[in-house]
Scaffold this active site. Structure first.
Site, mmCIF file in Angstrom:
data_model
loop_
_atom_site.group_PDB
_atom_site.id
_atom_site.type_symbol
_atom_site.label_atom_id
_atom_site.label_comp_id
_atom_site.label_asym_id
_atom_site.label_seq_id
_atom_site.Cartn_x
_atom_site.Cartn_y
_atom_site.Cartn_z
ATOM 1 N N VAL A 77 -90.924 11.770 -80.146
ATOM 2 C CA VAL A 77 -90.763 11.890 -78.696
ATOM 3 C C VAL A 77 -91.997 12.556 -78.091
ATOM 4 O O VAL A 77 -92.497 12.135 -77.042
ATOM 5 C CB VAL A 77 -89.484 12.676 -78.356
ATOM 6 N N CYS A 136 -108.051 15.902 -33.392
ATOM 7 C CA CYS A 136 -108.960 16.157 -34.518
ATOM 8 C C CYS A 136 -108.961 14.959 -35.463
ATOM 9 O O CYS A 136 -110.011 14.450 -35.827
ATOM 10 C CB CYS A 136 -108.542 17.423 -35.261
#
EC number: 1.5.1.3
Length: 520
Positions: free
Chosen positions: A161, A400
């Site tokens: 695993v 902005c």
């Protein structure tokens, strides 16, 4: 929810939920190994370090706030069948965690058979069997109900695993490795986990270490470390700040605070598979990001709508004092004028105040983009702007972030966005803007049946306020973590009607906030 009439909203397609969840869930590894990378013999651990066992229990059980699991939120531990069987029967399943066991043959009933009969029914609530490998397990955990009920998924062995975790597709989702180095060589070890692996495509950074200590039992020395995959995208941001502070030009500005700045920079962020570039070297105010972006999409200009949700990012610019300083004496307090959202949805319309109904007035740039993408994805005019020279004098603050262009990769059915931002406050504004336009791109992709691709952020005047320098120096010392994932728990009929509660950011592991004052 948007107050616009339905015919002026952007309808969502039947495909809107297709990419609501990632393909695989992000996960972490917890492992202990000796000097030769040995982890055991497949049945037991060949050393006794109770401090490591205590760390394992706390790390995999406690939530990120260090509190115990609840009925609604807990962690998951993913393990192979042999690892499950190596756990003493009296500790099966591991308490307070969802035990995800990988087995091609065993059933829940078979795995719980060794337990006393009176404990099996309760234990069955804490175990899931996955017929497949690690990828199958994290695929399951990426979907409801687990994407919300599981805070962190931990891979806890065994060797196969762990090996799978370091290979594609799993390694791309591996966020953290909690590794205990046991400073001994155990001859009994027949299972190994070499970490970091040689010649790996992923580079690993040491995020923290508890230091070398001696166990109180057998006197073995050990060290608990945390590794994270190198986040090259967040490092772009950090490296740009570092460059500005080292080579930037000192400038005065309208706020009186002063900046260090440079002109012209660019950063790129992947949005693929539900990835959300929410910076991790300090906690970013996601709730504020999301609510403001939805406020933009609805064409709103009333900052009080955000303040009522305890989001005060516009309070300074909406104050009576600030509006008067801009000559906006007729605006009611918190009326920002025809700012971002108004230009997105009603470009060119005459602004008459925050209470007016603007349905059908001006150019709806967002709706035009959505409709054009559907009709002609190769169009090169998929852009919108918030910069309206005729209305700048009516705005509390000129925009902005002022221009965004979208691009469809027709081969991959991906939607990308390039943002141009003229004024870039690297400490406070830019982290917010990155996340905001990432969310916008994700939502536009949903509205057009596409997958999110990439956010390209182009910066004009990129600056660091002098008042932020010390805070940013502290931020530069931090190691970036992996970016989190955005999932959609609910869907809406119209784009403008999505709410914060419809989305959830999962697997976000940021450093603590860093206080910086906004220059107004």
């Amino acid at each position: 929810m948007s107050r616009a009439a339905a015919k002026f909203k952007i309808p969502m397609p039947v495909t809107k939920a297709d990419f609501a969840f990632p393909s695989l869930r992000a996960f972490s590894i917890v492992v202990a190994l000796d000097k030769q990378h040995g982890i055991g013999d497949g049945e037991s651990i060949p050393w006794r370090v109770p401090e490591d066992m205590a760390f394992f229990k706390d790390q995999t059980t406690l939530l990120r706030n260090k509190k115990p699991p609840t009925d609604k939120k807990r962690n998951a531990v993913v393990m192979g069948r042999k690892t499950w069987e190596s756990v003493p029967v009296k500790f099966r399943p591991l308490k307070g965690r969802l035990n995800v066991v990988l087995s091609s043959k065993a059933t829940v009933e078979e795995l719980l058979a060794p337990l006393p009969e009176e404990k099996r029914a309760a234990a069955a609530q804490d175990i899931v069997v996955v017929n497949g490998g690690l990828a199958a397990a994290v695929r399951l955990l990426a979907r409801p109900p687990y994407c919300s009920s599981i805070e962190t998924a931990y891979c806890v062995g065994g060797a196969q695993v762990y090996a799978d975790a370091m290979l594609s597709p799993c390694v791309e989702k591996l966020q953290e490795v909690y590794l205990t180095r046991i400073h001994t060589t155990a001859p009994a070890c027949t299972r190994f986990f070499p970490f970091p692996p040689e010649n790996a495509a992923t580079a690993w950074d040491l995020a923290s270490s508890q230091g070398r200590r001696k166990s109180a039992v057998d006197g073995l020395e050990f060290e608990i470390c945390k590794y994270v995959p190198r986040n090259h995208e967040e490092r772009q941001y950090l490296e740009l700040i570092d460059r500005i502070m080292k080579t930037g030009i000192a400038k005065e500005d309208r706020t009186g605070v002063g900046t260090l700045s440079l002109f012209g920079a660019q950063m790129r962020f992947s949005l693929r598979d539900n990835r959300l570039p929410l910076l991790t070297t300090k906690r970013v105010f996601w709730r504020g990001v999301c609510e403001e972006l939805l406020w933009f999409l609805r064409g709103e200009t009333n900052a009080q709508l955000l303040a009522d949700k305890d989001i005060h990012i516009w309070d300074g610019n909406g104050s009576r004092e600030f509006l008067d300083s801009r000559g906006l004496t007729e605006n009611t307090e918190m009326d920002l004028g025809p700012v971002y959202g108004f230009q997105w949805r009603h470009f060119g319309a005459e602004y008459r105040g925050l209470e007016a109904n603007y349905d059908g007035e001006g150019v709806d740039q967002i709706k035009f983009i959505v409709e054009t993408i559907k009709a002609n994805p190769n169009d090169r005019r998929l852009l919108f702007t918030a910069w309206n020279p005729c209305a700048l004098h009516k705005m509390a603050l000129p925009p902005c972030h002022l221009l965004a262009q979208f691009y469809v990769n027709t081969e991959k059915s991906e939607l990308s966005c390039m943002l141009y931002q003229r004024s870039c406050d690297m400490g406070l504004g830019v982290p917010f803007n990155i996340a905001s336009y990432a969310l916008l791109t994700i939502l536009i992709a949903k509205a057009t049946g596409l997958r999110p691709g990439e956010l390209v952020h182009t910066l004009g005047d990129a600056h660091v306020y002098r008042s932020h320098i010390d805070a940013l120096k502290a931020q530069l010392e931090r190691v970036p973590h992996a970016f989190p994932t955005l999932v959609f728990k609910e869907e809406r009929q119209f784009l403008e009607d999505y709410e914060l509660m419809d989305m959830e950011v999962i697997d976000y592991v940021p450093h603590p906030p860093i206080k910086m004052e906004m220059a107004v």
